[in-house]
Design a protein around this motif. Structure first.
Motif, PDB file in Angstrom:
ATOM      1  N   PHE A  29       0.826  -1.209   0.000  1.00 49.64           N
ATOM      2  CA  PHE A  29       0.000   0.000   0.000  1.00 49.64           C
ATOM      3  C   PHE A  29       0.863   1.262   0.000  1.00 49.64           C
ATOM      4  N   LEU A  30       1.995   1.225   0.689  1.00 48.21           N
ATOM      5  CA  LEU A  30       2.899   2.389   0.668  1.00 48.21           C
ATOM      6  C   LEU A  30       3.431   2.629  -0.738  1.00 48.21           C
ATOM      7  N   THR A  31       3.821   1.571  -1.416  1.00 51.83           N
ATOM      8  CA  THR A  31       4.330   1.717  -2.792  1.00 51.83           C
ATOM      9  C   THR A  31       3.252   2.224  -3.731  1.00 51.83           C
ATOM     10  N   LEU A  32       2.053   1.685  -3.613  1.00 49.35           N
ATOM     11  CA  LEU A  32       0.953   2.158  -4.459  1.00 49.35           C
ATOM     12  C   LEU A  32       0.631   3.627  -4.189  1.00 49.35           C
ATOM     13  N   GLY A  33       0.658   4.004  -2.917  1.00 57.37           N
ATOM     14  CA  GLY A  33       0.383   5.411  -2.588  1.00 57.37           C
ATOM     15  C   GLY A  33       1.397   6.350  -3.197  1.00 57.37           C
ATOM     16  N   LEU A  34       2.682   5.980  -3.148  1.00 54.41           N
ATOM     17  CA  LEU A  34       3.725   6.830  -3.734  1.00 54.41           C
ATOM     18  C   LEU A  34       3.604   6.903  -5.253  1.00 54.41           C
ATOM     19  N   GLY A  58      -3.107   5.503   3.784  1.00 57.50           N
ATOM     20  CA  GLY A  58      -3.844   5.232   5.015  1.00 57.50           C
ATOM     21  C   GLY A  58      -4.029   3.744   5.268  1.00 57.50           C
ATOM     22  N   LEU A  59      -4.325   2.987   4.215  1.00 55.37           N
ATOM     23  CA  LEU A  59      -4.469   1.537   4.376  1.00 55.37           C
ATOM     24  C   LEU A  59      -3.148   0.888   4.769  1.00 55.37           C
ATOM     25  N   GLY A  60      -2.039   1.395   4.245  1.00 55.60           N
ATOM     26  CA  GLY A  60      -0.745   0.855   4.637  1.00 55.60           C
ATOM     27  C   GLY A  60      -0.479   1.046   6.114  1.00 55.60           C
ATOM     28  N   LEU A  61      -0.766   2.251   6.637  1.00 59.27           N
ATOM     29  CA  LEU A  61      -0.590   2.489   8.063  1.00 59.27           C
ATOM     30  C   LEU A  61      -1.541   1.633   8.896  1.00 59.27           C
ATOM     31  N   TRP A  62      -2.766   1.489   8.426  1.00 59.42           N
ATOM     32  CA  TRP A  62      -3.750   0.691   9.172  1.00 59.42           C
ATOM     33  C   TRP A  62      -3.309  -0.761   9.276  1.00 59.42           C
ATOM     34  N   ASN A  63      -2.826  -1.334   8.179  1.00 58.61           N
ATOM     35  CA  ASN A  63      -2.339  -2.715   8.203  1.00 58.61           C
ATOM     36  C   ASN A  63      -1.123  -2.859   9.105  1.00 58.61           C
ATOM     37  N   ALA A  64      -0.246  -1.842   9.093  1.00 60.40           N
ATOM     38  CA  ALA A  64       0.942  -1.909   9.949  1.00 60.40           C
ATOM     39  C   ALA A  64       0.562  -1.883  11.421  1.00 60.40           C
ATOM     40  N   PHE A  65      -0.374  -1.016  11.803  1.00 59.41           N
ATOM     41  CA  PHE A  65      -0.801  -0.965  13.199  1.00 59.41           C
ATOM     42  C   PHE A  65      -1.604  -2.194  13.593  1.00 59.41           C
ATOM     43  N   GLN A  66      -2.296  -2.813  12.623  1.00 61.81           N
ATOM     44  CA  GLN A  66      -3.008  -4.052  12.921  1.00 61.81           C
ATOM     45  C   GLN A  66      -2.038  -5.173  13.273  1.00 61.81           C
ATOM     46  N   SER A  67      -0.876  -5.170  12.644  1.00 64.42           N
ATOM     47  CA  SER A  67       0.119  -6.209  12.939  1.00 64.42           C
ATOM     48  C   SER A  67       0.733  -5.974  14.319  1.00 64.42           C
ATOM     49  N   PHE A  75       6.294   2.435  10.184  1.00 62.54           N
ATOM     50  CA  PHE A  75       5.743   2.875   8.900  1.00 62.54           C
ATOM     51  C   PHE A  75       5.298   4.330   8.955  1.00 62.54           C
ATOM     52  N   LEU A  76       4.872   4.783  10.125  1.00 60.63           N
ATOM     53  CA  LEU A  76       4.502   6.191  10.248  1.00 60.63           C
ATOM     54  C   LEU A  76       5.732   7.086  10.047  1.00 60.63           C
ATOM     55  N   LEU A  77       6.852   6.706  10.642  1.00 59.48           N
ATOM     56  CA  LEU A  77       8.085   7.462  10.441  1.00 59.48           C
ATOM     57  C   LEU A  77       8.548   7.385   8.990  1.00 59.48           C
ATOM     58  N   VAL A  78       8.398   6.199   8.382  1.00 59.82           N
ATOM     59  CA  VAL A  78       8.775   6.057   6.976  1.00 59.82           C
ATOM     60  C   VAL A  78       7.929   6.976   6.099  1.00 59.82           C
ATOM     61  N   ASP A  79       6.632   7.070   6.387  1.00 58.93           N
ATOM     62  CA  ASP A  79       5.761   7.962   5.606  1.00 58.93           C
ATOM     63  C   ASP A  79       6.194   9.410   5.739  1.00 58.93           C
ATOM     64  N   PHE A  80       6.577   9.834   6.947  1.00 56.23           N
ATOM     65  CA  PHE A  80       6.996  11.216   7.153  1.00 56.23           C
ATOM     66  C   PHE A  80       8.259  11.554   6.370  1.00 56.23           C
ATOM     67  N   VAL A  81       9.102  10.573   6.100  1.00 52.32           N
ATOM     68  CA  VAL A  81      10.349  10.818   5.376  1.00 52.32           C
ATOM     69  C   VAL A  81      10.190  10.578   3.880  1.00 52.32           C
ATOM     70  N   VAL A  82       9.556   9.464   3.523  1.00 54.65           N
ATOM     71  CA  VAL A  82       9.510   9.045   2.124  1.00 54.65           C
ATOM     72  C   VAL A  82       8.514   9.873   1.320  1.00 54.65           C
ATOM     73  N   VAL A  83       7.353  10.178   1.900  1.00 56.98           N
ATOM     74  CA  VAL A  83       6.313  10.885   1.137  1.00 56.98           C
ATOM     75  C   VAL A  83       6.791  12.274   0.692  1.00 56.98           C
ATOM     76  N   PRO A  84       7.331  13.143   1.580  1.00 54.34           N
ATOM     77  CA  PRO A  84       7.824  14.434   1.084  1.00 54.34           C
ATOM     78  C   PRO A  84       8.962  14.299   0.075  1.00 54.34           C
ATOM     79  N   THR A  85       9.852  13.321   0.301  1.00 48.00           N
ATOM     80  CA  THR A  85      10.964  13.134  -0.637  1.00 48.00           C
ATOM     81  C   THR A  85      10.456  12.735  -2.018  1.00 48.00           C
ATOM     82  N   ALA A  86       9.504  11.816  -2.047  1.00 49.27           N
ATOM     83  CA  ALA A  86       8.942  11.394  -3.330  1.00 49.27           C
ATOM     84  C   ALA A  86       8.176  12.533  -4.001  1.00 49.27           C
TER      85      ALA A  86
END
Length: 205
Positions: A29-34, A58-67, A75-86
């Motif tokens: 889901f993170l890859t698809l979002g990017l 959002g689904l990627g974060l939800w699945n990560a927290f479900q695990s 994954f939340l930290l990864v989103d904060f770094v990867v999303v602005p960079t992308a």
């Protein structure tokens, strides 16, 4: 002893399989979002692709927290770094693309720069002398410094051809004052010798 080693190996395999299983969907889901976020810049969709990107993230974060909570925070930290960079990388690619070059602002032409500085150059004409090209009642056109300008009379009407003096600039127009009427310029010079009156002509007879 052999059984213990086999049991430990089986437990390690199950743990490894569990970790891979927990990471699979959040990573997908993170890859698809990017990808969708980058595609939004190149394909006009009215924001639909952007909404899809947000949903995938959002689904990627939800699945990560479900695990696990720990995996979700990672994954939340990864989103904060990867999303602005992308987003920055995709924006730079978009600016260099043919579609981006069409929408990008072009530098102003030299004549447009001259127009933008017209008011500043008009301020330099205060105190200059010129002439009225058209009657000013009160607006018209004047010639000052060899160039045509929009002019407005400070008071009263100014006839065409009259000499004028620029007193100030208002809203890009030259506010002028008449300093000599055109009739005075057209009056013939007499060099101080007045024309003989009819009485003088009669006295000479």
């Amino acid at each position: 002893m052999v059984q213990l080693i086999e049991a430990a190996a089986n437990d390690a395999d199950r743990v490894e399989e569990g970790i891979v299983s927990d990471l699979f969907w959040p990573a997908v889901f993170l890859t698809l979002g990017l990808l969708l976020m980058s595609l939004e810049l190149f394909v006009p969709s009215g924001g639909l692709i952007g909404v899809g990107a947000i949903v995938c993230l959002g689904l990627g974060l939800w699945n990560a927290f479900q695990s696990s909570r720990r995996l979700g925070m990672v994954f939340l930290l990864v989103d904060f770094v990867v999303v602005p960079t992308a987003a920055v990388a995709a924006l730079r690619l978009w600016v260099r693309s043919p579609f981006g070059r069409k929408l990008a602002l072009t530098p102003p032409r030299p004549d447009e720069i001259d127009v933008s500085h017209a008011h500043a150059s008009a301020e330099d004409l205060v105190g200059s002398v010129g002439r009225a090209l058209t009657p000013l009642h009160p607006c018209g056109h004047v010639q000052v410094g060899g160039r045509r300008h929009d002019g407005i009379s400070e008071s009263g009407l100014i006839a065409a051809g009259a000499r004028i003096c620029v007193v100030r600039v208002r809203s890009g127009q030259l506010v002028v004052r008449s300093i000599e009427s055109p009739a005075a310029e057209e009056r013939p010079e007499t060099n101080g010798d007045p024309s003989p009156s009819p009485l003088d002509l009669g006295a000479g007879l």
